[in-house]
Design a protein around this motif. Structure first.
Motif, PDB file in Angstrom:
ATOM      1  N   TYR A  60      -2.796  -1.173   9.429  1.00  0.00           N
ATOM      2  CA  TYR A  60      -3.511  -2.387   9.837  1.00  0.00           C
ATOM      3  C   TYR A  60      -2.757  -3.632   9.381  1.00  0.00           C
ATOM      4  O   TYR A  60      -2.550  -4.575  10.162  1.00  0.00           O
ATOM      5  CB  TYR A  60      -4.924  -2.391   9.254  1.00  0.00           C
ATOM      6  N   ASP A 107      -7.034  -5.733   2.588  1.00  0.00           N
ATOM      7  CA  ASP A 107      -7.551  -6.092   3.913  1.00  0.00           C
ATOM      8  C   ASP A 107      -7.793  -7.603   3.965  1.00  0.00           C
ATOM      9  O   ASP A 107      -7.371  -8.287   4.908  1.00  0.00           O
ATOM     10  CB  ASP A 107      -8.837  -5.314   4.174  1.00  0.00           C
ATOM     11  N   ILE A 133      -8.846  -1.441  -1.247  1.00  0.00           N
ATOM     12  CA  ILE A 133      -8.685  -1.540   0.207  1.00  0.00           C
ATOM     13  C   ILE A 133      -9.231  -2.871   0.712  1.00  0.00           C
ATOM     14  O   ILE A 133      -8.597  -3.547   1.531  1.00  0.00           O
ATOM     15  CB  ILE A 133      -9.359  -0.343   0.903  1.00  0.00           C
ATOM     16  N   GLU A 192      -6.682   6.962   3.712  1.00  0.00           N
ATOM     17  CA  GLU A 192      -7.273   5.631   3.922  1.00  0.00           C
ATOM     18  C   GLU A 192      -6.265   4.534   3.615  1.00  0.00           C
ATOM     19  O   GLU A 192      -6.239   3.492   4.298  1.00  0.00           O
ATOM     20  CB  GLU A 192      -8.514   5.484   3.040  1.00  0.00           C
ATOM     21  N   LEU A 193      -5.439   4.755   2.616  1.00  0.00           N
ATOM     22  CA  LEU A 193      -4.395   3.770   2.292  1.00  0.00           C
ATOM     23  C   LEU A 193      -3.355   3.680   3.397  1.00  0.00           C
ATOM     24  O   LEU A 193      -2.829   2.597   3.678  1.00  0.00           O
ATOM     25  CB  LEU A 193      -3.729   4.124   0.962  1.00  0.00           C
ATOM     26  N   GLU A 218      -4.011   4.118   6.547  1.00  0.00           N
ATOM     27  CA  GLU A 218      -4.675   3.332   7.598  1.00  0.00           C
ATOM     28  C   GLU A 218      -4.598   1.846   7.267  1.00  0.00           C
ATOM     29  O   GLU A 218      -4.323   1.005   8.142  1.00  0.00           O
ATOM     30  CB  GLU A 218      -6.131   3.770   7.731  1.00  0.00           C
ATOM     31  N   LEU A 219      -4.835   1.502   6.016  1.00  0.00           N
ATOM     32  CA  LEU A 219      -4.715   0.111   5.560  1.00  0.00           C
ATOM     33  C   LEU A 219      -3.297  -0.403   5.769  1.00  0.00           C
ATOM     34  O   LEU A 219      -3.097  -1.531   6.247  1.00  0.00           O
ATOM     35  CB  LEU A 219      -5.094   0.036   4.079  1.00  0.00           C
ATOM     36  N   GLU A 220      -2.322   0.413   5.415  1.00  0.00           N
ATOM     37  CA  GLU A 220      -0.914   0.045   5.579  1.00  0.00           C
ATOM     38  C   GLU A 220      -0.602  -0.271   7.041  1.00  0.00           C
ATOM     39  O   GLU A 220       0.069  -1.268   7.354  1.00  0.00           O
ATOM     40  CB  GLU A 220      -0.052   1.211   5.081  1.00  0.00           C
ATOM     41  N   PRO A 223       0.796  -1.227   0.000  1.00  0.00           N
ATOM     42  CA  PRO A 223       0.000   0.000   0.000  1.00  0.00           C
ATOM     43  C   PRO A 223       0.829   1.278   0.000  1.00  0.00           C
ATOM     44  O   PRO A 223       0.364   2.313  -0.491  1.00  0.00           O
ATOM     45  CB  PRO A 223      -0.829  -0.116   1.289  1.00  0.00           C
ATOM     46  N   MET A 278     -10.081  -5.248   8.932  1.00  0.00           N
ATOM     47  CA  MET A 278      -9.846  -3.898   9.440  1.00  0.00           C
ATOM     48  C   MET A 278     -11.146  -3.119   9.642  1.00  0.00           C
ATOM     49  O   MET A 278     -11.312  -2.414  10.643  1.00  0.00           O
ATOM     50  CB  MET A 278      -8.956  -3.137   8.429  1.00  0.00           C
TER      51      MET A 278
END
Length: 319
Positions: A179, A295, A291, A172-173, A175-177, A137, A314
């Motif tokens: 998680y 995830d 995402i 948002e990416l 946050e994904l990274e 990500p 996530m």
């Protein structure tokens, strides 16, 4: 080869004439964007928002390494305001068509601008790089910025919207990274071996500290022989690896052969889950977004290899 190239040029020219007879760009409420892969199309929708209408050429389960353009693809791309493709030799069978089209329409390879020092060498081609950068990500955020700039270039009136949407999406990416890093760090170090159908996860492995083993090479065009299967069976047994993973866009034939070979050697191996590699999930589902795709992969891998992750991921949205 020359005949095929002339045929492509003829279709491109015909489609351009059709486009010229259609409604004017000024009358259209949206920017028409064609993207090759689902991951690029998803990013274009996120960044473009209401100003763009996006068509993806490749849907769920489609292998971009082997995909060839159809007549409808040629017409759609030739009429688009912007064509976005990945590059790095991912769409190997489309390259001639896209390079020819670039002489007539805005066509941008969004991953080609990544710094060369962040790219992983290609197993099969000495001068090429592994194209699967969306598996990290952090790298995909750079691709999103390149995509944003491409939209601004063809539609400068939408710059404020494109920049605002890109910043929201990049947050948002990130946050994904975070998680993915957290749940994958919970996998015991000795279990961090990811064996899949082909080498699509090298950037994932580099980002999160996993050893990645693909039965096939980076391209699904390469075939895994009996010797390769036998070598990997020996590896599964010797290292006591208990889970392997199938991919949605690659046949599971070789994975099944590995499991059967290990069983014959007295070692039980199970399928740890199905991963999204070269294509996302079904449109309209969470897994049908970038995402949701990552995830799903991070959550599935962590749980299958002894780590801790919430069953629904996530955002509590995984199926």
């Amino acid at each position: 080869m020359q005949f095929a190239r002339r045929a492509i040029l003829t279709l491109v020219a015909a489609a351009a004439l059709i486009a010229g007879r259609g409604p004017s760009a000024a009358a259209a409420p949206e920017l028409s964007v064609v993207a090759t892969t689902g991951m690029i199309a998803d990013a274009a929708r996120e960044v473009g928002g209401d100003l763009v209408e996006v068509r993806a050429l490749m849907g769920p389960g489609v292998d971009p390494h082997a995909y060839r353009q159809t007549r409808s693809d040629i017409v759609a791309a030739s009429r688009a305001d912007l064509v976005l493709w990945h590059g790095l030799y991912l769409e190997a069978q489309l390259e001639d068509f896209l390079l020819d089209l670039a002489a007539r329409r805005p066509v941008v390879a969004v991953a080609e601008g990544l710094p060369r020092d962040v790219l992983i060498a290609h197993d099969d081609y000495a001068d090429a790089k592994d194209p699967h950068v969306w598996m990290d990500p952090a790298l995909w955020q750079q691709v999103v910025r390149r995509l944003r700039d491409a939209l601004i270039e063809v539609h400068p009136e939408g710059e404020a919207t494109f920049r605002a949407n890109a910043e929201r999406y990049i947050a948002e990416l990130r946050e994904l990274e975070g998680y993915a890093a957290n749940v994958l760090a919970s996998v015991p170090p000795d279990n961090r071996v990811l064996l899949t159908s082909h080498d699509a996860f090298n950037y994932f492995g580099a980002a999160y500290g996993f050893e990645v083993i693909g039965i096939q090479g980076i391209s699904t065009e390469s075939e895994a022989g009996l010797k390769r299967i036998a070598e990997l069976v020996d590896l599964l047994v010797a290292r006591d690896i208990g889970a392997v993973f199938v991919e949605t866009s690659v046949s599971d034939r070789n994975i099944r052969a590995l499991i059967e070979g290990a069983a014959a050697a007295g070692h039980a191996v199970e399928i740890g889950g199905e991963l999204y590699s070269d294509a996302m999930g079904e449109p309209g589902t969470y897994e049908g977004t970038y995402i949701g795709m990552i995830d799903h992969n991070a959550t599935t891998i962590a749980r299958a290899l002894g780590g801790t992750a919430p069953a629904r991921g996530m955002a509590d949205r995984l199926n």
